[in-house]
Design an enzyme around this catalytic site. Structure first.
Site, mmCIF file in Angstrom:
data_model
loop_
_atom_site.group_PDB
_atom_site.id
_atom_site.type_symbol
_atom_site.label_atom_id
_atom_site.label_comp_id
_atom_site.label_asym_id
_atom_site.label_seq_id
_atom_site.Cartn_x
_atom_site.Cartn_y
_atom_site.Cartn_z
ATOM 1 N N TRP A 1 0.850 -1.188 0.000
ATOM 2 C CA TRP A 1 0.000 0.000 0.000
ATOM 3 C C TRP A 1 0.883 1.234 0.000
ATOM 4 C CZ3 TRP A 1 -1.490 3.356 4.366
ATOM 5 C CH2 TRP A 1 -2.496 4.260 4.033
ATOM 6 N N ASP B 1 1.333 -8.578 0.302
ATOM 7 C CA ASP B 1 -0.015 -8.026 0.421
ATOM 8 C C ASP B 1 -0.211 -6.939 -0.622
ATOM 9 O OD1 ASP B 1 -2.529 -7.183 1.337
ATOM 10 O OD2 ASP B 1 -1.617 -5.778 2.745
ATOM 11 N N TYR C 1 -4.670 -0.382 -4.965
ATOM 12 C CA TYR C 1 -3.385 0.277 -4.756
ATOM 13 C C TYR C 1 -2.835 0.835 -6.072
ATOM 14 C CZ TYR C 1 -3.284 -2.470 -0.368
ATOM 15 O OH TYR C 1 -3.579 -3.049 0.845
#
Length: 67
Positions: free
Chosen positions: A27, A51, A56
């Site tokens: 992120w 992740d 994003y």
């Protein structure tokens, strides 16, 4: 509670799949070379849980870093 002692520890999901406890978050990682190189470095350091999410906006270069 199980003592966690490294990046090889896992959690078991409801469907029985295990995932590493420690993950590398992407992120706010800028799309492009920054995302690709940071993911490559994370994998080289031992991360196996990356992740990411479509929202994003960096999933293509995160994928390139994994590849």
């Amino acid at each position: 509670m199980t003592e966690l002692n490294g990046m090889t520890d896992t959690f078991t999901l409801n469907n029985g799949v295990e995932i590493p406890v420690v993950g590398f978050g992407t992120w706010q990682t800028p799309d492009g070379d920054v995302a690709q190189k940071s993911v490559e470095a994370a994998i080289a350091a031992g991360y196996r849980h990356i992740d990411t999410a479509a929202m994003y906006g960096n999933e293509e270069t995160v994928g390139a870093g994994i590849q």
